[in-house]
Design an enzyme around this catalytic site. Structure first.
Site, PDB file in Angstrom:
ATOM      1  CB  ALA A  57       0.125   1.846   8.640  1.00 49.41           C
ATOM      2  CG  ASP A  91      -6.402  -0.349   1.066  1.00 54.49           C
ATOM      3  OD1 ASP A  91      -7.187  -1.016   1.368  1.00 54.49           O
ATOM      4  OD2 ASP A  91      -6.930   0.556   1.995  1.00 54.49           O
ATOM      5  CG  HIS A 107      -8.153   5.007   2.398  1.00 56.25           C
ATOM      6  ND1 HIS A 107      -9.557   4.935   3.557  1.00 56.25           N
ATOM      7  CD2 HIS A 107      -7.631   4.158   2.520  1.00 56.25           C
ATOM      8  CE1 HIS A 107      -9.494   3.126   4.349  1.00 56.25           C
ATOM      9  NE2 HIS A 107      -8.459   2.828   3.668  1.00 56.25           N
ATOM     10  CG  ASP A 112      -2.007  -1.056   1.085  1.00 55.56           C
ATOM     11  OD1 ASP A 112      -2.013  -1.838   0.258  1.00 55.56           O
ATOM     12  OD2 ASP A 112      -2.718  -1.305   2.258  1.00 55.56           O
ATOM     13  CD  GLU A 121     -10.581  -2.423   6.574  1.00 63.19           C
ATOM     14  OE1 GLU A 121     -10.570  -2.546   5.158  1.00 63.19           O
ATOM     15  OE2 GLU A 121     -10.755  -1.254   7.209  1.00 63.19           O
ATOM     16  CB  SER A 125     -13.380   1.182   6.159  1.00 63.27           C
ATOM     17  OG  SER A 125     -12.451   1.689   4.796  1.00 63.27           O
ATOM     18  CE  LYS A 145      -3.725  -4.026   1.395  1.00 62.89           C
ATOM     19  NZ  LYS A 145      -4.936  -2.645   2.194  1.00 62.89           N
ATOM     20  CB  CYS A 150      -2.649  -2.805   5.349  1.00 54.63           C
ATOM     21  SG  CYS A 150      -3.900  -2.547   5.156  1.00 54.63           S
ATOM     22  CG  HIS A 208     -11.679   1.163  -0.588  1.00 54.54           C
ATOM     23  ND1 HIS A 208     -11.242  -0.074   0.378  1.00 54.54           N
ATOM     24  CD2 HIS A 208     -10.629   1.760   0.904  1.00 54.54           C
ATOM     25  CE1 HIS A 208     -10.671  -0.610   1.216  1.00 54.54           C
ATOM     26  NE2 HIS A 208      -9.265   0.879   1.525  1.00 54.54           N
TER      27      HIS A 208
HETATM   28 ZN   LIG Z   1      -8.971   0.654   2.873  1.00 54.45          ZN
END
Ligand SMILES: [Zn+2]
Length: 186
Positions: A139, A55, A74, A16, A106, A63, A99, A143, A57
């Site tokens: 982070a 990530d 985000h 990420d 999540e 989330s 992901k 993740c 989304h």
């Molecule tokens: Zn996320």
């Protein structure tokens, strides 16, 4: 343990490293911008499999705080915030794993979401006969940690490149936890 003797059964997993997790982004991790040059250097140690997760989304992901979740909006798929850090050497990335694509689930781990649905990472690693994975990115305490624990569960020799991660909270607890579960930290 130095990062040397990298062979074709080793993979680098970059978790990420996306604009929204860098300073100035929607969910900035302190000093996240320091990672790209470090990771560009690590890639040069001879990794033939370099996998970057992102990530990714939908706009109404559960989330997000607008949907009652824990985080500011985000990494919405296709937006600037979801793009990789422009300083990361993308030419060396062999595979990208998405992901968090299900609006109702999540996914901290790059291996599977919280309903246990795989992202394809484990199958990819096994198809390439990978035995050992090196993890870096953001982070550490979310993740990267979740991915490292799933890597152990999937029986990969799992190495955390601590210097090439940044954490939201103090990293000590996370590092202890990972070490106890069998992750090697270098
Ligand atoms: Zn996320």
């Amino acid at each position: 343990m130095p990062i040397s003797h990298i062979g074709c059964d080793d993979a680098l997993l970059i978790i990420d490293l996306q604009n929204d997790f860098l300073p100035g982004g929607a969910l900035a991790v302190k000093n996240g911008h320091e990672l790209a040059p470090l990771i560009n250097d690590i890639i040069k140690r001879g990794f033939s499999t370099v996998i970057a997760s992102r990530d990714w989304h939908p706009p109404h992901h559960q989330s997000f705080s607008t949907q009652g979740g824990k985080w500011a909006q985000h990494c919405v798929a296709g937006t600037q915030g979801a793009e990789f850090d422009p300083h990361l050497n993308l030419t060396k990335i062999t595979h990208i794993i998405h992901k968090g694509t299900d609006p109702k689930c999540e996914s901290y781990s790059a291996f599977e979401d919280e309903n246990g649905r795989p992202t394809g990472l484990e199958a990819l690693l096994k198809a390439r006969s990978i035995k050992r994975v090196f993890l870096c990115g953001l982070a550490l305490d979310y993740c990267v940690k979740a991915t490292a624990l799933d890597a152990i569960k999937a029986k990969f020799d799992t190495v955390l490149l601590h210097d090439a991660t940044r954490s939201i909270h103090k990293p000590e607890l996370t590092l202890n936890d990972l070490q106890k579960k069998g992750v090697k930290i270098i």
